[in-house]
Design a protein around this motif. Structure first.
Motif, PDB file in Angstrom:
ATOM      1  N   MET A 127       0.321  -1.290  -0.014  1.00 55.34           N
ATOM      2  CA  MET A 127       0.466   0.085   0.066  1.00 55.34           C
ATOM      3  C   MET A 127       0.991   1.474  -0.136  1.00 55.34           C
ATOM      4  O   MET A 127       0.305   2.302  -0.262  1.00 55.34           O
ATOM      5  CB  MET A 127      -0.860   0.075   1.326  1.00 55.34           C
ATOM      6  N   THR A 128       1.819   1.365   0.320  1.00 61.19           N
ATOM      7  CA  THR A 128       3.118   2.636   0.038  1.00 61.19           C
ATOM      8  C   THR A 128       4.470   1.903  -0.194  1.00 61.19           C
ATOM      9  O   THR A 128       4.469   0.785   0.158  1.00 61.19           O
ATOM     10  CB  THR A 128       2.727   2.801   2.416  1.00 61.19           C
ATOM     11  N   GLU A 129       4.822   2.744  -0.214  1.00 62.61           N
ATOM     12  CA  GLU A 129       6.901   2.615  -0.878  1.00 62.61           C
ATOM     13  C   GLU A 129       7.592   2.120   0.410  1.00 62.61           C
ATOM     14  O   GLU A 129       8.905   0.893   0.347  1.00 62.61           O
ATOM     15  CB  GLU A 129       6.878   3.867  -1.072  1.00 62.61           C
ATOM     16  N   ASP A 130       6.642   2.572   2.047  1.00 60.25           N
ATOM     17  CA  ASP A 130       7.428   1.129   2.821  1.00 60.25           C
ATOM     18  C   ASP A 130       7.466   0.167   3.503  1.00 60.25           C
ATOM     19  O   ASP A 130       7.993  -0.904   3.938  1.00 60.25           O
ATOM     20  CB  ASP A 130       6.760   1.956   4.695  1.00 60.25           C
ATOM     21  N   ASP A 131       6.339  -0.271   2.445  1.00 61.65           N
ATOM     22  CA  ASP A 131       6.002  -1.749   2.202  1.00 61.65           C
ATOM     23  C   ASP A 131       6.238  -2.537   1.352  1.00 61.65           C
ATOM     24  O   ASP A 131       6.021  -3.884   1.204  1.00 61.65           O
ATOM     25  CB  ASP A 131       4.550  -2.228   2.182  1.00 61.65           C
ATOM     26  N   LEU A 132       7.210  -1.753  -0.027  1.00 65.08           N
ATOM     27  CA  LEU A 132       7.679  -2.307  -1.229  1.00 65.08           C
ATOM     28  C   LEU A 132       8.914  -3.129  -0.052  1.00 65.08           C
ATOM     29  O   LEU A 132       8.895  -4.436  -0.628  1.00 65.08           O
ATOM     30  CB  LEU A 132       7.957  -1.353  -1.130  1.00 65.08           C
ATOM     31  N   PRO A 133       9.944  -2.697   0.085  1.00 61.98           N
ATOM     32  CA  PRO A 133      10.783  -4.001   0.955  1.00 61.98           C
ATOM     33  C   PRO A 133      10.760  -5.534   1.208  1.00 61.98           C
ATOM     34  O   PRO A 133      11.428  -6.094   0.563  1.00 61.98           O
ATOM     35  CB  PRO A 133      11.705  -2.754   1.521  1.00 61.98           C
ATOM     36  N   SER A 134       9.939  -5.241   1.861  1.00 63.10           N
ATOM     37  CA  SER A 134       9.506  -7.013   2.486  1.00 63.10           C
ATOM     38  C   SER A 134       8.716  -7.526   1.629  1.00 63.10           C
ATOM     39  O   SER A 134       9.206  -8.651   1.632  1.00 63.10           O
ATOM     40  CB  SER A 134       8.776  -6.694   4.076  1.00 63.10           C
ATOM     41  N   ALA A 135       7.256  -6.617   1.166  1.00 64.43           N
ATOM     42  CA  ALA A 135       7.177  -7.215  -0.649  1.00 64.43           C
ATOM     43  C   ALA A 135       7.865  -7.618  -1.159  1.00 64.43           C
ATOM     44  O   ALA A 135       7.775  -8.764  -1.829  1.00 64.43           O
ATOM     45  CB  ALA A 135       5.745  -6.627  -0.490  1.00 64.43           C
ATOM     46  N   LEU A 136       8.751  -7.028  -2.104  1.00 62.21           N
ATOM     47  CA  LEU A 136       9.966  -7.447  -3.078  1.00 62.21           C
ATOM     48  C   LEU A 136      11.306  -8.604  -2.386  1.00 62.21           C
ATOM     49  O   LEU A 136      11.524  -9.240  -2.789  1.00 62.21           O
ATOM     50  CB  LEU A 136      10.955  -6.117  -3.068  1.00 62.21           C
ATOM     51  N   ASP A 137      11.192  -8.753  -0.537  1.00 64.58           N
ATOM     52  CA  ASP A 137      11.554  -9.818  -0.665  1.00 64.58           C
ATOM     53  C   ASP A 137      11.033 -11.061  -0.747  1.00 64.58           C
ATOM     54  O   ASP A 137      11.255 -12.433  -0.779  1.00 64.58           O
ATOM     55  CB  ASP A 137      12.176  -9.331   0.655  1.00 64.58           C
ATOM     56  N   ARG A 138      10.040 -10.880  -0.463  1.00 62.04           N
ATOM     57  CA  ARG A 138       9.108 -11.688  -0.668  1.00 62.04           C
ATOM     58  C   ARG A 138       8.538 -12.342  -2.082  1.00 62.04           C
ATOM     59  O   ARG A 138       7.887 -13.636  -2.625  1.00 62.04           O
ATOM     60  CB  ARG A 138       7.971 -11.778   0.371  1.00 62.04           C
ATOM     61  N   LEU A 139       8.779 -11.740  -2.759  1.00 60.15           N
ATOM     62  CA  LEU A 139       8.290 -12.076  -4.387  1.00 60.15           C
ATOM     63  C   LEU A 139       8.359 -13.554  -4.901  1.00 60.15           C
ATOM     64  O   LEU A 139       8.073 -14.199  -5.520  1.00 60.15           O
ATOM     65  CB  LEU A 139       9.538 -10.935  -5.257  1.00 60.15           C
ATOM     66  N   ARG A 140       9.595 -13.732  -4.385  1.00 60.70           N
ATOM     67  CA  ARG A 140       9.899 -15.577  -5.201  1.00 60.70           C
ATOM     68  C   ARG A 140       9.229 -16.716  -5.157  1.00 60.70           C
ATOM     69  O   ARG A 140       8.319 -17.696  -5.504  1.00 60.70           O
ATOM     70  CB  ARG A 140      11.606 -16.065  -5.001  1.00 60.70           C
ATOM     71  N   SER A 141       7.912 -16.176  -3.314  1.00 58.65           N
ATOM     72  CA  SER A 141       6.891 -16.556  -2.634  1.00 58.65           C
ATOM     73  C   SER A 141       6.565 -16.458  -3.236  1.00 58.65           C
ATOM     74  O   SER A 141       4.967 -17.182  -3.389  1.00 58.65           O
ATOM     75  CB  SER A 141       7.398 -17.487  -1.595  1.00 58.65           C
ATOM     76  N   LEU A 142       5.945 -15.260  -4.660  1.00 59.26           N
ATOM     77  CA  LEU A 142       4.330 -14.937  -4.685  1.00 59.26           C
ATOM     78  C   LEU A 142       4.210 -16.245  -5.804  1.00 59.26           C
ATOM     79  O   LEU A 142       4.377 -16.736  -6.376  1.00 59.26           O
ATOM     80  CB  LEU A 142       4.477 -13.683  -4.977  1.00 59.26           C
TER      81      LEU A 142
END
Lengths: 167, 162
Positions: A127-142
């Motif tokens: 929802m915000t750019e602050d949420d992005l790094p952790s969401a990006l870290d989890r990309l592989r399991s999306l």
């Protein structure tokens, strides 16, 4: 000893109308020095240039489709073109909605779109750019949403056909 | 108003949309156009590659906030509608579709506006403006059927592009 997984291929896209520096810069920072992913970004017009990842301003439709095909996962604004294409190609997609307050778009409909499509299990949302790094870290399991075919629902097609031929 | 096509001829359709998600959604309606004579219109020449073998016309991209480009687009769309004289005009938005549907009545076209699936909480501004002028006004969200503040009763819901 496990061999390292192949680099995750990440395609970042912001649409053709406007830049979306908040998204691109956050991915650029996250990608710095990483060897476990290959990132390519379509950054839009008059955008701030990334330092760590290859980029282009625009992609014509054939090249855009090549990139979708190439990638393992999409990171995008919450535009319907990006979301529908991701679903058609069965690629997982993480979206950051554009916000009117940041002059990224005219109104906040992307926020509502992102929430609705997340609730339907079709996209992941930061929802915000602050949420992005952790969401990006989890990309592989999306996981990708169910692949959609290339046509609208039969109900809508039938309604349009009836209208077209009723004369 | 005289009809454009004799009843025995397949309907002539103008399928018109802006770029990005508007165009992607228009493409998903193609099975509804089977057997018809279709002209597609949108804002990037490369979109013709999405519809090999079909007629494609490029129109200027414009939103209501850029008066000069809007005027150029209106002139081009007016010329297209006048030359083509479609039986049916279908648009998934945005401004070019609005213009085509408003002008369509002058050539006797029957018109469809399909509000974008991106408009989840409320009908788009263009949708609210054009809806009462379209013969078929559609939303892709069931909870938005009948909304949009129109005396005409708002859009119908007949399904979505996914």
């Amino acid at each position: 000893m496990d061999s390292p997984a192949a680099p995750l291929k990440v395609f970042v896209t912001v649409g053709a109308q406007m830049p979306f520096d908040r998204l691109v810069q956050a991915v650029d920072r996250w990608a710095a020095g990483r060897t476990d992913c290959q990132v390519f970004a379509q950054i839009g017009p008059e955008a701030a240039v990334p330092e760590n990842i290859p980029w282009t301003e625009f992609l014509e439709p054939p090249q855009f489709r090549e990139k979708i095909d190439w990638c393992d996962v999409l990171v995008a604004h919450a535009g319907m073109g990006s979301i529908l294409t991701a679903l058609q190609y069965a690629r997982p997609i993480l979206v950051l909605p554009r916000r009117a307050a940041f002059r990224e778009t005219r109104n906040d409909h992307q926020v509502a779109t992102a929430e609705r499509f997340r609730d339907m299990g079709k996209v992941a949302v930061a929802m915000t750019e602050d949420d992005l790094p952790s969401a990006l870290d989890r990309l592989r399991s999306l996981e990708a949403g169910d692949r959609i075919d290339s046509a609208a629902s039969p109900q809508l097609i039938d309604a349009l056909r009836s209208f077209i031929h009723a004369r | 108003m005289t009809k454009q096509s004799a009843p025995s001829q397949p309907p002539k359709i103008l399928a018109i949309a802006s770029g990005g998600g508007h165009w992607v959604q228009l493409l998903r309606l193609r099975p509804a156009f089977e057997g018809c004579r279709v002209t597609y219109a949108s804002v990037r020449p490369a979109y013709a590659d999405d519809i090999p073998g079909e007629r494609f016309v490029t129109i200027p991209d414009a939103t209501r906030w850029d008066r000069v480009r809007l005027l150029k687009m209106m002139i081009r769309v007016a010329w297209l509608v006048a030359r083509l004289r479609p039986d049916v005009i279908i648009s998934t938005g945005a401004a070019p579709g609005y213009v085509a549907i408003r002008l369509g009545r002058f050539v006797g076209a029957r018109t469809v506006w399909l509000d974008s699936i991106a408009n989840v909480e409320e009908i788009s501004m263009s949708g609210r403006k054009i809806g009462p002028h379209a013969d078929l006004w559609l939303t892709q969200w069931e909870h938005l059927a009948g909304s949009g503040g129109a005396a005409s009763g708002g859009p119908q819901w007949k399904g979505a592009v996914i």
